[in-house]
Design a protein around this motif. Sequence first.
Motif: not given
Length: 1236
Positions: A62, A68, A1116
């Motif tokens: 990330y 995502n 998220f």
Amino acid sequence: MRLPLRRRHAAHWRPTTSKFLFLALTSLSSAITFTPAPAANLDFSQLGRVALAGDFSGISLYQFEEQNERPFSTNGSEQLLARMPNGAFAPIVNTDATIQTMCTLEVDGKPLVVIGGNFTSIGAIHSGAMQSPAMALFNPENSEVTPLPGLSGQVNALLCDQERNMVYAGGSFVGANSTNAIAWVDQQWTNLPFAGFNGPVTSITKASNGNIVFGGSFTGLGNATAPSTPDGQVINLSTATISSDSSTSSAGFSDPKNIICKTGGADGAGNTWLLQDNTPGSWSAKFRFGFQPTKLRLYNTRQDGRGTRTWRFTALPINGIMNMTYIDPATGRNASCTNQCPLSNNSSIKFQDFHFVNVIGMNEFRIDISAFYGRGGGLNGIELFADDIFSYAVNDFNEPACAGGEFPSGATTTGPWTVSPSQSSSAEYLTARIAGPVTSSSASVVFTPDIRESGHYSVNLYTPGCLQDNTCLTRGQVKLTGQMTADPTKSEPLDLDLYQTNNFDKYDQIYFGPIDSSSGSFRPRVTMTPLAGQSLSEMTFVAQRVGFTLINSTGGLNGLYEFTPGKPINASDFMSSTFNKLGASFSRGSAVNALATSGDTTYIAGNFTSSSVRNIVAMKGNQPTVQSLDGGLNGEVKSMFLNETSLFVGGLFNGTTDNSVGGLGNVAVYDTSKNSWSPLGAGVNGRVLRVVGMAMNVTSSTPEIVVSVNGDFDQVLAFDNNPAVEVDGFAIWVPSQRNWLQNLDLPVEFVEGTLSTSLLNLDDALSLYAGSLASSVLGTTGAATLGQNVNRFPVNIRPSASSSSSSLSRRDGSLADDNRTGVVTGVFDKGSEPKKRNHTILGGHFTARLADGSTAENLVIIDGNDNDRVFGLGQGISSNSTFVALAVHGDVLFAGGKVTGTVSGAAVNGLITYNLVTKSFNTQPPALSNGTVSSIAPRGNTGDVYVGGSFKSAGSLGCPGVCYYSTSASQWNQVGQNLGGTVNSLMWATDSILLAGGDLAVNNTVSTFLAAYDTTKQAWDSYPGASQLPGPVSVLAMGTSDGKQIWAAGNSADGKVYLSKYDGESTWRSVGQPFEAETDIRGLQVFSLTSSHANSDLINSDEALMLTGSIVLPGFGTASAVLFDGKTFRPYALTNNPGNTAGTLSRIFVENNGFFKKSGGHLPLVFIVLIGLGISLALMLLIVVAGLFLDRLRKKREGYVPAPTSMYDRGSGIQRIPPHELLENLGKGRPGAPQV
């Protein structure tokens, strides 16, 4: 309620050289930016090699906040995408449907992106959706999106003509006064010199001579036309809300509904509506649907000498007084009126017709009577007509039975339908909420129109938007079927699947072709049902209306038209164009799907045949002859992508027409310089719908062009030494490697989804893509090495056939019985002197392809001392086994899990041992009974290996849940005698304290979720404070190096995930409920950090806790690994899997267990200076001391002695030397230096 679409007046065609009035653009590469995520700062310096194991085919760290794990959209919506600096794709613009085409128009030297498709809304990622039917502009300089309203339908093709500073648009739409083709010039829609086409346009290109070539499924120029008998559709007044003002009070004459469905013209009570005496008044109708009337028919009353003399028609809600034309019954001439329209009182005139000058959309109207005959006004009847042919799902809106039509429009339904309000739509509609599983018989609507004239029609399905009724999450796909001609051979049957996920109202052209008029033996029908097999727990199915538009045409064309800007249109001159002539040679029903121009050659592809070409052909300049390209291809071509001299094509074919090249498998490449066809491997096993170019780093840091292939296929076919690869309708061909990306053993990215179009190299650093994609920085299956980035292991792992998202379904805390897939665990084996080894061992449920073409199941060993040779266990272990725990003790590998098989004739269950020196099975420990192993924990330097799981005994020895195997005695031993239950995790807190997490019982009386075993006491006890834990422990991790503090995770009785830390005294401290449902924690590990964070009561400032599994974070979504600093959870690693599912990470494993060791730090400069000064002073002192010592040694060697310190003759006792003794020594030589 929104009024029905009405055509807008557009600017006349006028080629222009003026520029678009947009702001000047600056650097694109710096305009589209991505936000870096905070650095993880993990300290790997004391750990040696570090790796991640899990169930995934793509993995990314990330690094940017736009990353995502969300799957790509399968509801028909697409996005405008760009690459982040790490190579992963990120959306920058959202739409609610497909982006079909893009082009760029340079403005002040910078490109402006024009976007076309079948979407109804568009918006930047961080802004709301804006209504934008079919077209929009994107400014890469500031990422702003500008809707281009004015079209209704879908745009299939765009051509940005930089020379004329204009954009040509083609598709299946209406706009201004054009159908299916229009131009955007000077920030407005401009009609082309021709009225568009009588069929959809699918491609536009600019030929080498500067002319514009349109391709599609049309047979002539032209657009919609009225039927030869106009005003044929009766608007239903009987279901409208009728009201009046100043009605009479006379019984039988006051109800304004009296005149509905009254066409006899007879006066009388119940047939006539009257106003009060000598009073003006009005009659109003309000509808639940919108319409565009073309004719009004009024029946005047003569009741008691009364009648209406003058009136006006006001359209609502626009409140516009309509202009009307009529035939004056007195003179027989045409006349017009506005606010004083006359109505005759002649008794021989039954009714009068008034035509609307302007066709305006409305859902309400009012007739105001201003003057009258006799004592007051009134009417005997009213009818309203339209040209538009609609069949509504709500039967109240179809033609009324009283209209007397032979075959009135209507609809029949089955299923749980309810009427939904129109809100922002043009009409109320039917809604059915269907519980899964969705089948075609769950609900249906059959639309039957009133077709009075056979002809060529465009049939459009109108779908209400989902935002207005808040059903976007449950909208799905529908199937449309139908037959349009009495003789089935005269038309293609309707068979189409469409999405209903549009945010705003839209229409889709579902049929274009001949339709027979209704008769007693045949009626055209359109049947709409849910598409069966959708993965929706509940589907919202909507039905509003189907429209039928008669198309007028010049004829003379067949899928191709060459337009010369500035030249008048002359249908008789069509055959002077080589393109038009080529199209005319195609067989009836042909379609051109794609056009591409390279130099002076234009390539034409589609579904067509002629005497010399089939499905693909080339035109060179204005030469009358065509290039047949080996006779063409033996099936339809749906898409083309031209890259320099390589023309990539996709469709439904397997070879050239002349059979010179075969085995093409629906996708091929044509070398325009060598005039030759070549296959892409062996192709794919289904129809290819789109071929789109991509830029990708494959073997270097310089991007190269690769080719994505999308369609209805699920396999890349085997060729040469490459096996068949399962895919999900998406594959990437790498021309430089002459292979599919899925076959390459290279550190390349993972990409899956749909790609509809692209714009490559807008500038040196930017390409844009349209579609719906899921991507990862690295494509690798099951395991990856971890450092500052992720890298591949030298092993070719393929997911097991049973691998699926179902592995995430476990929420009960039990690891032993969990059907996991992929790589579940791993261990590094270094051996010991003098038998140093370099093994990486991976276990789980998977298949690995070995160098010799054979396969290894579920456990592989990578030998770094033997050129990374990969090998498995060989025969004996069942392929259905799953390894979930590995440990190396000495030269022996202990591998446990859900394992069965036969080794050396003996059955094994739960655990096997394997000699890493001889690379063969040892004599196996007695099998564990009826259970599995979830954890293995060797005890320090002893020869004892502890095993935990769900078993009851080992061989004949009863030891429920935990046993240990003595490698020195080669036998199983009990671990205490007072523990029972299922063990999920084992961990040594100290050399003598073993922890076991699970669903346990101590002494058969005390239930606990965490127990401790003291080897000195040889007894189990509940761990301190274990009663505070809400459910069985599934994962354990050390919280401090001394084992006094520990982390535990599991699932509570209500299924919620918990994470807690024991403080080393008596209290478990929970982190709260930071996770959403479906979270699955599979691993915990504390890491040291290279940079400290804020202090926290839960974790040291120079440490962080990593969670692996599938962690669902609020706001998220899922992440496969997250870091916790005591206050905040943030993503660390993201994974993807084939089949549009997120991956999981099972655990992290390392070479050296140095998680709590800190790497060397750096002292402040001031301390370095002080230390340097101290060292300098010490050195100076040492030099002085050494100098004194050497001087003393020199003097001693030279015979020096210390001077006497006492005076013997002090005072009067002094001793004197006689002078002669003193003088006689003066002449003697000095003695030499002393010798050592």
